[in-house]
Motif scaffolding. Structure first.
Motif, PDB file in Angstrom:
ATOM      1  N   GLY A 217       0.998  -0.888  -0.244  1.00  0.00           N
ATOM      2  CA  GLY A 217      -0.262  -0.059   0.125  1.00  0.00           C
ATOM      3  C   GLY A 217       0.764   1.511  -0.402  1.00  0.00           C
ATOM      4  O   GLY A 217       2.453   1.228  -0.226  1.00  0.00           O
ATOM      5  N   SER A 218       0.210   2.553   0.356  1.00  0.00           N
ATOM      6  CA  SER A 218       0.770   3.586   0.458  1.00  0.00           C
ATOM      7  C   SER A 218       0.606   4.363   1.519  1.00  0.00           C
ATOM      8  O   SER A 218       0.254   4.215   2.529  1.00  0.00           O
ATOM      9  N   ALA A 219       0.577   5.937   1.213  1.00  0.00           N
ATOM     10  CA  ALA A 219       0.342   6.911   2.401  1.00  0.00           C
ATOM     11  C   ALA A 219      -1.429   6.656   2.926  1.00  0.00           C
ATOM     12  O   ALA A 219      -1.287   7.388   4.052  1.00  0.00           O
ATOM     13  N   MET A 220      -1.613   6.203   2.056  1.00  0.00           N
ATOM     14  CA  MET A 220      -3.184   6.488   2.419  1.00  0.00           C
ATOM     15  C   MET A 220      -3.788   5.063   3.006  1.00  0.00           C
ATOM     16  O   MET A 220      -3.660   3.740   1.717  1.00  0.00           O
TER      17      MET A 220
ATOM     18  N   LEU B  87       7.222   8.662   5.173  1.00  0.00           N
ATOM     19  CA  LEU B  87       6.754   7.814   6.717  1.00  0.00           C
ATOM     20  C   LEU B  87       6.460   5.985   6.442  1.00  0.00           C
ATOM     21  O   LEU B  87       6.372   5.648   7.075  1.00  0.00           O
ATOM     22  N   ASP B  88       5.626   6.228   5.125  1.00  0.00           N
ATOM     23  CA  ASP B  88       4.779   5.232   4.867  1.00  0.00           C
ATOM     24  C   ASP B  88       6.200   3.739   4.400  1.00  0.00           C
ATOM     25  O   ASP B  88       5.586   2.880   4.362  1.00  0.00           O
ATOM     26  N   HIS B  89       7.682   4.326   4.121  1.00  0.00           N
ATOM     27  CA  HIS B  89       8.519   3.367   4.657  1.00  0.00           C
ATOM     28  C   HIS B  89       9.020   3.123   5.500  1.00  0.00           C
ATOM     29  O   HIS B  89       9.977   2.108   6.169  1.00  0.00           O
ATOM     30  N   VAL B  90       9.347   3.756   6.772  1.00  0.00           N
ATOM     31  CA  VAL B  90       9.820   3.972   7.589  1.00  0.00           C
ATOM     32  C   VAL B  90       9.276   3.892   9.224  1.00  0.00           C
ATOM     33  O   VAL B  90       9.630   3.713  10.573  1.00  0.00           O
ATOM     34  N   SER B  91       7.762   4.214   8.967  1.00  0.00           N
ATOM     35  CA  SER B  91       7.245   3.841  10.502  1.00  0.00           C
ATOM     36  C   SER B  91       6.945   2.886  11.779  1.00  0.00           C
ATOM     37  O   SER B  91       6.829   3.404  12.164  1.00  0.00           O
ATOM     38  N   ASP B  92       7.448   1.909  11.090  1.00  0.00           N
ATOM     39  CA  ASP B  92       7.189   0.387  11.497  1.00  0.00           C
ATOM     40  C   ASP B  92       8.872  -0.103  12.297  1.00  0.00           C
ATOM     41  O   ASP B  92       8.854  -1.048  13.133  1.00  0.00           O
ATOM     42  N   LEU B  93       9.777   1.356  11.504  1.00  0.00           N
ATOM     43  CA  LEU B  93      10.793   0.832  12.355  1.00  0.00           C
ATOM     44  C   LEU B  93      11.718   1.131  13.906  1.00  0.00           C
ATOM     45  O   LEU B  93      11.765  -0.351  14.664  1.00  0.00           O
ATOM     46  N   ASP B  94      10.672   1.711  14.894  1.00  0.00           N
ATOM     47  CA  ASP B  94      10.885   1.546  16.122  1.00  0.00           C
ATOM     48  C   ASP B  94      10.405   1.096  16.754  1.00  0.00           C
ATOM     49  O   ASP B  94      10.967   0.178  17.851  1.00  0.00           O
ATOM     50  N   VAL B  95       9.090   0.870  15.983  1.00  0.00           N
ATOM     51  CA  VAL B  95       8.292  -0.781  16.265  1.00  0.00           C
ATOM     52  C   VAL B  95       9.038  -2.138  16.098  1.00  0.00           C
ATOM     53  O   VAL B  95       8.749  -3.124  17.235  1.00  0.00           O
TER      54      VAL B  95
END
Length: 252
Positions: free
Chosen positions: A9-12, A63-71
């Motif tokens: 998917g994407s940022a939406m 964000l839609d490529h890195v937002s699970d990094l800290d998780v």
């Protein structure tokens, strides 16, 4: 060699596609390409799991490529894992350090290796080459090949379609390419199927199968139309990627 689409998917968000993430496996070696929202949950559903992936390669820092990094950092720590390598375009080291400055309790929980990619690199048993794409921030496309030899998988990252990018993927058994919107959306920084079809047809490149990914909600219900538009210009094997699709990649 195996490729699993964790997020297409994407940022939406759509509710049925996670954001960008792809798992590449060859024997005991594993590499996670991008880590957007929902990717960690998808990775946990694979046999490999997040415990079995200790290297992440980022195409860029949206964000839609890195937002699970800290998780991912926290999940590996809680699972008893001790290390993680994160590589990507210039600024990747600063990005992760800034994340850790926000989540201070995660400081020093893992033995982190942070790498800004500036040339060919070896990561997690794979040889990786890159080229810069045409996007709204610096973004890298990658060629990923097992260090011991085998097929190549190419990833466009986020990008407009252009022949030089297609030629970068020459010889790849699989080319995973951004195709964010149908033709009636006026867009820059991402391709439509007609633009991608023209780039694929105009490039001097021998490709295996092309998978379309980074799909905005605008594409839902319009896949056949988009494939027809692309197929009017390029007669190769092109398919839509779907979350959870896992394929064996053989030499072309």
């Amino acid at each position: 060699m195996r490729l699993t689409f964790l997020g297409t998917g994407s940022a939406m968000p759509t509710g049925h596609r996670a954001q960008s993430g792809y798992l590449v496996e060859s024997g005991d070696d594993a590499l996670l390409v991008d880590c957007g929202s929902g990717v960690l949950d998808a990775l946990a559903r694979t046999d490999r799991g997040y415990e079995g992936v200790d290297t992440v390669l980022l195409t860029h820092h949206h964000l839609d490529h890195v937002s699970d990094l800290d998780v991912l950092l926290k999940a590996r720590w809680l699972a008893g894992e001790t290390d993680l390598t994160i590589a990507g375009p210039p600024g990747t080291q600063s990005l992760v350090e800034d994340l850790l400055s926000v989540h201070e309790y995660m400081q020093d929980r893992l033995d982190l290796t942070l790498r800004d990619v500036d040339g060919p690199v070896s990561l997690a048993g794979f040889d990786v080459e890159h080229v810069e794409t045409r996007h709204s921030m610096q973004c890298f496309a990658y060629r990923v090949t097992p260090a011991t030899g085998g097929p190549t998988i190419a990833f466009s990252g986020d990008s407009e379609a252009f022949p030089d990018l297609v030629e970068f993927a020459d010889g790849a058994a699989v080319f995973v390419h951004d195709c964010s919107f149908p033709d009636d959306v006026d867009v820059s920084n991402h391709p439509t199927p007609s633009a991608l079809g023209e780039a694929l047809a105009g490039a001097d490149a021998d490709l295996g199968r092309v998978y379309l990914t980074h799909l905005y909600p605008h594409t839902e219900g319009r896949h056949e139309e988009m494939l027809s538009s692309l197929g009017d210009r390029y007669d190769g094997d092109v398919r839509f990627a779907e979350d959870g699709l896992s394929i064996t990649v053989d030499e072309r």
